[in-house]
Design a protein around this motif. Structure first.
Motif, PDB file in Angstrom:
ATOM      1  N   THR A 225     -38.719 -28.557  24.828  1.00  0.00           N
ATOM      2  CA  THR A 225     -39.772 -29.528  24.518  1.00  0.00           C
ATOM      3  C   THR A 225     -40.918 -28.899  23.743  1.00  0.00           C
ATOM      4  O   THR A 225     -41.809 -29.604  23.293  1.00  0.00           O
ATOM      5  CB  THR A 225     -40.327 -30.155  25.814  1.00  0.00           C
ATOM      6  OG1 THR A 225     -40.845 -29.119  26.657  1.00  0.00           O
ATOM      7  CG2 THR A 225     -39.244 -30.930  26.553  1.00  0.00           C
ATOM      8  N   GLU A 226     -40.892 -27.557  23.596  1.00  0.00           N
ATOM      9  CA  GLU A 226     -42.000 -26.865  22.928  1.00  0.00           C
ATOM     10  C   GLU A 226     -41.458 -25.836  21.936  1.00  0.00           C
ATOM     11  O   GLU A 226     -40.437 -25.182  22.184  1.00  0.00           O
ATOM     12  CB  GLU A 226     -42.892 -26.154  23.952  1.00  0.00           C
ATOM     13  CG  GLU A 226     -43.532 -27.098  24.962  1.00  0.00           C
ATOM     14  CD  GLU A 226     -44.381 -26.347  25.964  1.00  0.00           C
ATOM     15  OE1 GLU A 226     -44.439 -25.102  25.890  1.00  0.00           O
ATOM     16  OE2 GLU A 226     -44.991 -27.021  26.811  1.00  0.00           O
ATOM     17  N   THR A 227     -42.171 -25.694  20.822  1.00  0.00           N
ATOM     18  CA  THR A 227     -41.781 -24.718  19.807  1.00  0.00           C
ATOM     19  C   THR A 227     -41.819 -23.305  20.369  1.00  0.00           C
ATOM     20  O   THR A 227     -40.947 -22.478  20.072  1.00  0.00           O
ATOM     21  CB  THR A 227     -42.721 -24.828  18.589  1.00  0.00           C
ATOM     22  OG1 THR A 227     -42.723 -26.176  18.121  1.00  0.00           O
ATOM     23  CG2 THR A 227     -42.282 -23.896  17.475  1.00  0.00           C
ATOM     24  N   SER A 228     -42.836 -23.013  21.177  1.00  0.00           N
ATOM     25  CA  SER A 228     -42.943 -21.672  21.760  1.00  0.00           C
ATOM     26  C   SER A 228     -41.732 -21.352  22.628  1.00  0.00           C
ATOM     27  O   SER A 228     -41.262 -20.207  22.662  1.00  0.00           O
ATOM     28  CB  SER A 228     -44.233 -21.560  22.579  1.00  0.00           C
ATOM     29  OG  SER A 228     -44.280 -22.563  23.578  1.00  0.00           O
ATOM     30  N   ALA A 229     -41.207 -22.361  23.315  1.00  0.00           N
ATOM     31  CA  ALA A 229     -40.020 -22.140  24.149  1.00  0.00           C
ATOM     32  C   ALA A 229     -38.797 -21.870  23.279  1.00  0.00           C
ATOM     33  O   ALA A 229     -37.952 -21.031  23.622  1.00  0.00           O
ATOM     34  CB  ALA A 229     -39.782 -23.355  25.040  1.00  0.00           C
TER      35      ALA A 229
END
Length: 311
Positions: A225-229
């Motif tokens: 759900t997140e770019t960082s992930a």
């Protein structure tokens, strides 16, 4: 008690002279003396000791002087703050943005706001895909958004601020890490790390279209759900991610980015409510226009295509 009575009192307290205080207030001395008498009667204390030679504060007058100064200062600051708010130079700007926009566009926007309208505070909501930002704008929980079109909600205005090519983020030990660039075909057998299918990701759509252009459908091995992930999973060697070029602005250990020669591009637009008439938004848009933040050529091309209608 009126504010003017506090101003009368502080003028006399600071000058220790009714005549000079009246001059400072641009009024006659008798009405000033009467106003101070009425104030003392209202408070039930004497604020000044008066002789033919001097005027001095009583103990109660000293206490009241401290409080009156504090009250008048607060009122003056409030008036100035309201004026700054009305002119669009002070306030809180609530901004939503996609995860990838936090790497390049958010720092640039924050620096610009700090330089041009330094009394504006940013309230940042990151890792919001386009549908979530649209909802936030419509429900007035956001003032502006950095999102990827198309915009489907009515009543939202938007203009392009970036047009980014997609890049392949691969683990540093990956076979493609040493290549100068890759083609979409080179990624055919890779495990892709993509945004969750139910989130309505515009970036997912661009990645799929890029792969379909090369003759295959990408294998989604992990959903995030997140770019960082996504970048964390790439660094762990669990797969590759195809992301906007702006992620290069914040290099991550264990991740190498390579151009995809035949990749699609993804736009990033600044969006706001069409009916938002706040001075702060108006001032922000003027600042962005002056600093050439908007992509004028892309905007003009879109308008021309709109006039010509579908082919």
């Amino acid at each position: 008690m009126e504010l003017r009575h506090l101003r009368y009192f502080t003028a006399v307290a600071e000058t220790r002279h009714f005549g000079r205080a009246a001059e400072q207030l641009h009024m006659a001395q008798p009405p000033l003396s009467q106003a101070i008498r009425r104030l003392e009667a209202e408070l039930g204390v004497e604020l000044f000791t008066r002789t033919t030679r001097q005027v001095a504060l009583t103990g109660a007058g000293e206490v009241f002087h401290t409080d009156a100064e504090r009250i008048l200062k607060a009122v003056d600051e409030s008036v100035a703050r309201v004026a700054r708010f009305a002119s669009g130079v002070e306030g809180v700007l609530r901004i939503g943005l996609t995860g990838s926009a936090s790497y390049r566009q958010l720092p640039a926007l924050a620096r610009l706001v700090k330089r041009e309208i330094p009394q504006v505070m940013l309230e940042v909501h990151t890792e919001m895909l386009t549908p979530a930002q649209e909802e936030g704008l419509v429900e007035r929980r956001l003032d502006i958004g950095l999102l990827r079109p198309p915009v489907r909600q009515e009543g939202i205005a938007h203009r392009p601020v970036a047009d980014e090519r997609l890049v392949a983020a691969v683990p540093e030990q990956h076979r493609l890490a040493q290549a100068e660039s890759v083609r979409a075909q080179d990624l055919r057998h890779e495990d892709f790390i993509m945004y969750s299918a139910g989130l309505g990701s515009v970036l997912n759509d661009a990645v799929v279209r890029t792969c379909l252009d090369a003759g295959y459908y990408p294998h989604s091995a992990y959903e995030v759900t997140e770019t960082s992930a996504a970048l964390a999973l790439v660094a762990a060697g669990l797969g590759i991610a195809v992301l906007p070029d702006s992620i290069r602005s914040a290099p991550r250990e264990g991740v190498v980015c390579r151009d995809i020669e035949d990749a699609r591009s993804v736009r990033l637009d600044l969006a706001w409510r069409e009916d938002d008439d706040s001075p702060l938004l108006r001032n922000l848009l003027q600042v962005l226009e002056r600093n050439d933040v908007f992509l004028q050529e892309l905007q003009e091309l879109e308008e021309l295509e709109g006039l010509e209608g579908p082919a």
